[in-house]
Design an enzyme around this catalytic site. Structure first.
Site, PDB file in Angstrom:
ATOM      1  N   GLY A  90     -23.162   8.751  -7.882  1.00 20.41           N
ATOM      2  CA  GLY A  90     -24.213   9.028  -8.859  1.00 20.41           C
ATOM      3  C   GLY A  90     -25.189  10.057  -8.316  1.00 20.41           C
ATOM      4  O   GLY A  90     -25.707  10.897  -9.057  1.00 20.41           O
ATOM      5  N   SER A  91     -25.437   9.989  -7.014  1.00 19.09           N
ATOM      6  CA  SER A  91     -26.333  10.977  -6.395  1.00 19.09           C
ATOM      7  C   SER A  91     -25.723  12.364  -6.486  1.00 19.09           C
ATOM      8  O   SER A  91     -26.430  13.350  -6.750  1.00 19.09           O
ATOM      9  CB  SER A  91     -26.579  10.615  -4.923  1.00 19.09           C
ATOM     10  OG  SER A  91     -27.114   9.313  -4.835  1.00 19.09           O
ATOM     11  N   HIS A 224     -22.978  -1.065 -10.016  1.00 19.14           N
ATOM     12  CA  HIS A 224     -23.260  -0.463 -11.322  1.00 19.14           C
ATOM     13  C   HIS A 224     -22.400  -1.059 -12.438  1.00 19.14           C
ATOM     14  O   HIS A 224     -21.597  -1.953 -12.203  1.00 19.14           O
ATOM     15  CB  HIS A 224     -23.129   1.060 -11.233  1.00 19.14           C
ATOM     16  CG  HIS A 224     -24.283   1.651 -10.481  1.00 19.14           C
ATOM     17  ND1 HIS A 224     -25.328   2.302 -11.089  1.00 19.14           N
ATOM     18  CD2 HIS A 224     -24.573   1.646  -9.169  1.00 19.14           C
ATOM     19  CE1 HIS A 224     -26.212   2.666 -10.177  1.00 19.14           C
ATOM     20  NE2 HIS A 224     -25.779   2.283  -9.000  1.00 19.14           N
TER      21      HIS A 224
HETATM   22  C1  LIG Z   1     -31.006   5.558 -11.404  1.00 19.59           C
HETATM   23  C2  LIG Z   1     -30.057   5.858 -10.294  1.00 19.59           C
HETATM   24  N1  LIG Z   1     -29.664   7.129 -10.101  1.00 19.59           N
HETATM   25  C3  LIG Z   1     -28.805   7.453  -9.118  1.00 19.59           C
HETATM   26  C4  LIG Z   1     -28.281   6.514  -8.278  1.00 19.59           C
HETATM   27  C5  LIG Z   1     -27.342   6.919  -7.186  1.00 19.59           C
HETATM   28  O1  LIG Z   1     -26.020   6.484  -7.395  1.00 19.59           O
HETATM   29  P1  LIG Z   1     -24.999   6.418  -6.154  1.00 19.59           P
HETATM   30  O2  LIG Z   1     -25.348   5.200  -5.384  1.00 19.59           O
HETATM   31  O3  LIG Z   1     -23.649   6.326  -6.794  1.00 19.59           O
HETATM   32  O4  LIG Z   1     -25.188   7.657  -5.369  1.00 19.59           O
HETATM   33  C6  LIG Z   1     -28.671   5.189  -8.412  1.00 19.59           C
HETATM   34  C7  LIG Z   1     -28.143   4.189  -7.468  1.00 19.59           C
HETATM   35  O5  LIG Z   1     -28.159   3.021  -7.609  1.00 19.59           O
HETATM   36  C8  LIG Z   1     -29.579   4.846  -9.447  1.00 19.59           C
HETATM   37  O6  LIG Z   1     -29.991   3.582  -9.619  1.00 19.59           O
END
Ligand SMILES: Cc1ncc(COP(=O)(O)O)c(C=O)c1O
Length: 442
Positions: A90-91, A224
């Protein structure tokens, strides 16, 4: 059946057997009050995820392949958008979404270094990180304390001649006031990135969150709404953003051949780019300073199986939210998150905030619940500005703040949340209600 097909069938049957022996007992384990740990989230899967994963590993394609293509197509269909792209988190999705806006192909709408992006400080840091990493300036506005999203009354105050975009998340599945944010963006010709990492399956006015703005992002990290271990996605309806996004995801290249394929454009050795010699191999022409954010096909295989179950996941999340809400709504000391008007949230968690009547602290109730085997979470960073990562930044130059962010601090100090993921049955939900009531109502 060929020998190869026979072997594959046998391996997949054994995989199912393995699932049933090793994982199924965990996945279907009965809740035992006082003994079972109530995690805030977790993987929910059956033999399908493992079968697809093993199937993909036997193909041994490893990189972007058939499962990835299928996943992107099905996610786009689910969301009702033209394009979805898989990335490794997600990042990374947020990074890609933001950097897409920095492409010179966007001409006067390109986000340049020093341009401003409106956001909030209560949330997950990688919603904001790409803005800072690029050298743009995040402008922080406060939250409201009913739906726990951006306070839209602050948007006009945050605007300057340098504002180019708004980039915010839908808090724990609850959509922000999309109508107000969208109107603001349209009025001032601003991009809107919706961090949809905690809200996949939510709708606003019947349309999925993540598809209202110019780009939406998802995370498929295990807690998630669905998972592939590590994974994420970006989505858009805009053909130019799609072109840039694909280039930026895949090394910055101009070529759009899939892995293992050459000459999709049919003009691999006959085009002119920059000051390169005419006919320089299109496969190695770069139109952006890009990344490589792709996933492996094995991750995508798990995602394909999860997507098949996804509508059920969302329904259980909604049901669990209702049960928690009904069980806790009369407690005077807690303000429960309210559903954003016009929306139908696919909840990520159940957020509560201590009000003036509380005679205990947030950490006291969190510790009590943890001791009773109930996992709790704060709203991630609380107030991002108070973290060490901001120590080296200068307010007014590297970032701007509108007002005092008092509600953001309130969330940092007094809010916490518990889970409601599809692995929880009514008994786990009722146990959480019972323990919260025991602590507060006594
Ligand atoms: C709102 C939000 N954006 C981005 C992310 C980042 O996702 P990832 O952990 O897959 O990098 C998170 C992670 O929990 C999140 O809660």
């Amino acid at each position: 059946m060929t020998k190869q097909e026979e072997l594959k069938k046998e391996i997949l049957e054994k995989t199912k057997e393995y699932y049933e022996l090793v994982h199924k007992p965990q996945q279907t384990k009965k809740f035992v009050k006082g003994k079972s740990r109530v995690n805030y989230a977790g993987r929910v899967f059956d033999e399908k995820e493992m079968e697809y994963l093993v199937d993909s590993s036997l193909d041994f394609w490893l990189t972007y392949g058939e499962y990835s293509k299928k996943f992107e197509k099905e996610l786009a269909e689910f969301l009702g958008v033209r394009w979805a792209f898989l990335v490794n988190s997600g990042s990374s999705a947020n990074l890609l979404a933001f950097y897409t806006l920095t492409s010179p192909l966007l001409k006067d709408r390109q986000v340049k270094r020093g341009d401003e992006v409106i956001t909030v400080a209560a949330g997950f840091p990688t919603t904001v990180a790409p803005i800072v990493q690029y050298g743009a300036v995040p402008v922080f506005v406060d939250m409201e304390l009913t739906y726990f999203n951006i306070d839209v009354t602050q948007l006009e105050k945050a605007l300057s001649v340098k504002t180019k975009a708004v980039m915010i998340a839908h808090t724990l599945g609850n959509p922000f006031n999309i109508k107000a944010v969208k109107e603001f963006c349209d009025k001032h010709n601003l991009w809107l990135i919706e961090d949809n990492c905690d809200a996949l399956g939510s709708t606003y006015d019947g349309k999925p969150t993540g598809t209202w703005g110019d780009i939406g992002t998802s995370s498929f990290y295990p807690p998630h709404h669905m998972t592939m271990g590590e994974g994420g996605a970006t989505y858009t309806d805009n053909p130019l953003l799609k072109k840039i996004m694909l280039s930026m995801r895949d090394w910055g290249r101009d070529c759009w051949c899939e892995s293992g394929v050459d000459n999709t454009c049919g003009a691999r050795f006959s085009q002119s780019f920059g000051s390169l010699p005419k006919g320089y191999d299109h496969k190695y022409v770069y139109s952006h300073f890009g990344f490589n954010l792709k996933v492996s096909d094995m991750q995508a295989a798990v995602g394909v199986a999860q997507l098949e179950k996804f509508p059920t996941f969302v329904e259980i999340r909604k049901k669990n939210f209702k049960r928690l809400y009904e069980g806790l709504k009369d407690i005077n000391e807690l303000d429960l998150v309210e559903t954003q008007p016009h929306s139908d949230p696919s909840w990520f968690g159940f957020l509560m905030t201590l009000n003036d009547k509380a005679t205990f602290t947030r950490n006291e109730i969190s510790e009590f619940l943890e001791k009773n085997n109930i996992q709790t979470r704060n709203l991630f960073a609380g107030n991002m500005l108070r973290h060490p990562m901001f120590d080296s930044l200068e307010q007014g130059k590297d970032y701007r703040v509108i007002g005092e962010l008092l509600n953001t601090d309130k969330i940092m100090n007094d809010s916490f949340w518990i889970g409601l993921y599809p692995g929880m049955g009514d008994d786990a939900i009722d146990y959480m209600v019972e323990k919260i009531r025991e602590f507060i109502v006594k």
